[in-house]
Design an enzyme around this catalytic site. Structure first.
Site, PDB file in Angstrom:
ATOM      1  N   ASN A  23       0.930  -1.076  -0.033  1.00 26.01           N
ATOM      2  CA  ASN A  23      -0.196  -0.234   0.032  1.00 26.01           C
ATOM      3  C   ASN A  23       1.006   1.280  -0.169  1.00 26.01           C
ATOM      4  O   ASN A  23       0.946   1.801  -0.976  1.00 26.01           O
ATOM      5  CB  ASN A  23      -1.137   0.059   1.060  1.00 26.01           C
ATOM      6  CG  ASN A  23      -1.954   1.295   1.261  1.00 26.01           C
ATOM      7  OD1 ASN A  23      -1.750   2.064   0.412  1.00 26.01           O
ATOM      8  ND2 ASN A  23      -2.694   1.236   2.029  1.00 26.01           N
ATOM      9  N   ASP A  24       1.535   1.610   1.190  1.00 30.00           N
ATOM     10  CA  ASP A  24       1.966   2.802   1.190  1.00 30.00           C
ATOM     11  C   ASP A  24       3.350   2.983   0.246  1.00 30.00           C
ATOM     12  O   ASP A  24       3.458   4.205  -0.247  1.00 30.00           O
ATOM     13  CB  ASP A  24       2.935   2.877   2.796  1.00 30.00           C
ATOM     14  CG  ASP A  24       1.717   3.409   3.660  1.00 30.00           C
ATOM     15  OD1 ASP A  24       0.586   3.805   3.359  1.00 30.00           O
ATOM     16  OD2 ASP A  24       1.823   2.955   4.756  1.00 30.00           O
TER      17      ASP A  24
END
Lengths: 465, 103
Positions: free
Chosen positions: A394-395
Site C-alpha cells: 500500500n504505502d
C-alpha cells in the site's frame, strides 16, 4: 592439549571462514557454498575450544548433552518454521544470542580465573569493562528482541506504546548504565553487576515498545547489529579473535541493513528509534477524508485485463505474506506466461516485515529469482507495462510521496505503479496503510480496486484465465 | 615499550568492521533475509565462551554456579547455531531450485 597460540590461529581461520560465508551471499549461486564455509568455521571454533580447554572430565558429557539438546531444538525449528514466520524466527534467535552473551558474561564474572581474567573481586579493569559492555548490550538485545518477537507474532499489539517523559526516562537509564559501569569497575561489587544487567533488560524493553509494527524491518536489523556488538564485547573479554571478528561483521551487517531500511522509508534512524510513527497521523487522515469515487472490479475484469496485456508487473507487500498468497500468485503468473504475457516482480526495500522478506516468500513459491527486481532496477519499466498487480502493498505505491510535501511519507522512494496503463489493487478495504494516510492511487482513473482477500482473489483470477 | 595485546585485538576489531562493511554492501538485496539468519548463526560462536565456562569446574564440582550458566549458554547458542545454519540452508536451497527448474 593445544597451545594458546595454535588455538588462536584456528580461531582466526574460523573468523576468515565467517567472512567468506557472508561474501558468498553476494549471489544466489555462491550462497550455499558460503553457508557451508560458515558451518566449517563453526565446527573448527568449537573443536578447538574443546582441545584448548583440555578438560575431559564428566563435565564434558553434560556439555555434549546440552549441545545436542539445543541443537535438536534448533534443527527442529529450522525445519518446521513456515517461511512467512521468518521475521519472528530471526527476532527469537537474536534474543537467544543476547541471553547467551549475558550468561557467558555472568560466568566470567563469578569465575574469572577460568578465563585468565584474575580472581573474583579482583578482575582486570579492561576485562571488567569489556564484560560489562558485553552483558549490557546482550541484555538489551535479549529484551528488545523478545518485544520485537511478541509484536511480530501478534501476541502484543503492533501499535506503538508511548507515554509522557519516555525519552527522558530512557536517556536517564542509559546514563545510569554508564555510571553503574564506572562504579562497578571501581568497587568490583557483584551487586552492581546484577543491577547493571537488570537495568539493561529494562532499557531493551523500553526502547522497543514505542516502535510500531511496520518499522520492524529497522528494529530487527538493529537488534541484529546489537547481537554482534554483544558478541564482540564478550570476544574482547575472552581474548578470542573468532568472536571479535564475527561480532564486528554482524554488528556492521545489522547497521547497514538498518540504514538501507531507513532509507527505504526516507526516515532518519533516530526518527524510527524514537518511535510513535503512525499513531499521530492516523487521526488526522480520518477527519479530512471525503468520499471519492472508486472503481472496483471483480476477478473476471482483472483476468481480462491481464490476459490482454503484453507485460504485467507484480507488486507484493506484507498483505501477501499475511494471506499466504505467494503460491497462488505463482500459479497465476504461470497461467499468464502460458498466454505469452511477460511477468516480473517489483520489490520495495521495506516491503514485508524484514529485509528481503518478499524475496524469500517468492523463492519459496518457486518464483525464479531472476524475475524478481529491486525498486531501482524496475521502476522505469512501469511506464511501459500494461498492468500492475498490487497485492498486499500500500504505502510503498502511494504517489503522494512524490507530490505532497505535507505528507508524512513525502520523499520516501515509491514504486511508480501509477504510470502503468492500468493498476489492479488487491485490498480488503479502502482503509489507510500503516503510515495512516490515504493512498491517492485508489482514486485514479486507471486503477481498478479488487476488494477481497489476496489469496482468494488471486485464486479466482486463475479460474477466470 | 611493549604494546598492550589489547591494541592488537582492537586492530582486528576495527579492521573487521571495515571488512564487514564492504562485504555486506555486496550482498544482493534479495538475500537479505538469509544474511540475517546466517549472521545470527555465526554470532553464536559465543558458544566458545560458554564451553570454557562450563568446563572450568572448580575442584571437581561440575555444577558450580559458573558452569551452570555455561550449560545454559551452550544450549541457547546451540539452538542458534543449528537453527540458524539449517534455516539459511533451507532458504538458499529454494533460491537454487528455481534456476534449475526454469532452464
Amino acid at each position: 592439549m593445544i597451545s594458546a597460540n595454535l588455538s588462536a590461529i584456528f580461531y582466526l581461520i574460523s573468523g576468515v571462514l565467517f567472512i567468506l560465508a557472508l561474501r558468498g551471499l553476494s549471489s544466489p549461486e555462491t550462497s550455499r557454498q558460503g553457508n557451508f564455509f560458515g558451518i566449517i568455521g563453526m565446527i573448527i571454533a568449537i573443536t578447538v575450544t574443546f582441545l584448548a580447554v583440555g578438560n575431559f572430565s564428566t563435565g564434558l558429557i553434560y556439555v555434549f548433552i546440552f549441545l545436542l539438546v539445543g541443537g535438536g531444538i534448533g534443527a527442529f525449528i529450522a525445519y518446521k518454521i513456515p517461511m512467512t514466520a521468518m521475521p519472528e524466527l530471526v527476532a527469537g534467535f537474536h534474543s537467544l544470542v543476547g541471553l547467551a552473551a549475558v550468561f557467558v558474561a555472568i560466568s566470567a564474572f563469578i569465575n574469572p580465573s577460568a578465563f585468565n581474567l584474575g580472581s573474583p573481586g579482583n578482575i582486570k579493569l579492561a576485562s571488567l569493562i569489556e564484560m560489562s559492555i558485553g552483558a549490557a548490550v546482550g541484555a538489551i538485545t535479549f529484551s528488545g528482541s523478545v518485544i520485537a518477537f511478541l509484536k511480530l507474532q501478534g501476541i502484543m499489539s503492533g501499535a506503538p506504546i508511548t507515554f509522557k517523559g519516555q525519552h527522558i526516562l530512557n536517556a536517564l537509564i542509559l546514563i545510569s548504565i554508564i555510571v553503574l559501569t564506572y562504579f562497578l569497575c571501581a568497587t568490583q561489587s557483584s551487586n552492581l553487576f546484577w543491577i547493571l544487567i537488570g537495568i539493561s533488560f529494562l532499557i531493551g524493553f523500553l526502547l522497543i515498545i514505542p516502535i510500531g509494527g511496520a518499522d520492524m524491518p529497522v528494529v530487527i536489523s538493529m537488534l541484529n547489529s546489537y547481537s554482534g556488538w554483544a558478541a564482540a564485547g564478550i570476544g574482547f573479554t575472552l581474548e578470542n579473535s573468532a568472536l571479535i571478528i564475527t561480532g564486528a561483521l554482524v554488528g556492521s551487517s545489522g547497521a547497514i541493513l538498518s540504514y538501507i531500511m531507513c532509507k527505504g522509508m526516507n526516515r532518519s534512524f533516530f526518527n524510527v528509534i524514537l518511535g510513535g510513527f503512525g499513531a499521530t497521523e492516523q487521526s488526522k487522515s480520518n477527519q479530512g477524508k471525503e468520499q471519492k469515487p472508486v472503481k472496483s472490479g471483480n476477478a473476471d475484469d482483472a483476468a481480462f485485463l491481464m490476459k490482454n496485456a503484453s507485460s504485467v508487473i507484480i507488486v507484493p507487500g506484507y498483505g501477501m505474506a499475511v494471506a499466504q498468497a505467494q503460491h497462488a500468485l505463482r500459479e497465476m503468473v504461470d497461467a499468464l506466461k502460458k498466454l505469452d504475457v511477460k511477468v516480473s516482480y517489483a520489490i520495495h526495500p521495506v516491503a514485508g516485515r524484514m529485509p528481503g522478506h518478499m524475496n524469500v516468500l517468492l523463492a519459496e513459491a518457486n518464483v525464479p529469482y531472476d524475475e524478481v527486481f529491486e525498486l531501482e532496477e524496475i521502476n522505469n519499466d512501469f511506464a511501459n507495462a500494461d498492468v500492475a498487480y498490487v497485492i498486499g502493498a500500500n504505502d510503498v505505491t502511494n504517489p503522494v510521496a512524490k507530490t505532497d510535501p505535507q505528507s508524512p511519507i513525502y520523499g520516501m522512494p515509491v514504486l511508480d505503479v501509477e504510470k502503468c496503463k492500468s493498476v489492479l489493487f488487491v485490498k480488503r478495504s479502502l482503509s489507510a496503510g500503516y503510515a495512516g494516510i490515504d493512498n491517492d492511487l485508489f482514486y485514479r482513473d486507471n486503477t481498478l480496486m479488487l476488494f477481497a482477500d489476496a489469496k482468494k482473489m488471486t485464486e479466482e483470477i486463475i479460474k477466470s484465465l | 615499550m611493549e604494546i598492550d595485546p589489547f591494541i592488537f585485538r582492537l586492530s582486528i576489531f576495527i579492521l573487521s568492521i571495515f571488512v564487514g562493511y564492504y562485504v555486506v554492501w555486496s550482498v544482493t538485496p534479495s538475500l537479505h533475509t538469509p544474511l540475517m539468519s546466517v549472521t545470527n548463526a555465526i554470532s553464536s560462536v559465543i558458544i566458545v565462551g560458554a564451553i570454557i565456562a562450563a568446563l572450568a569446574n572448580i575442584e571437581g564440582n561440575i555444577f558450580s554456579k559458573s558452569s551452570v550458566f555455561g550449560y545454559f549458554a551452550i544450549t541457547l547458542a546451540a539452538i542458534n547455531i543449528f537453527g540458524g545454519f539449517l534455516v539459511t540452508q533451507r532458504m538458499l536451497a529454494m533460491y537454487k531450485k528455481k534456476k534449475r527448474d526454469k532452464k
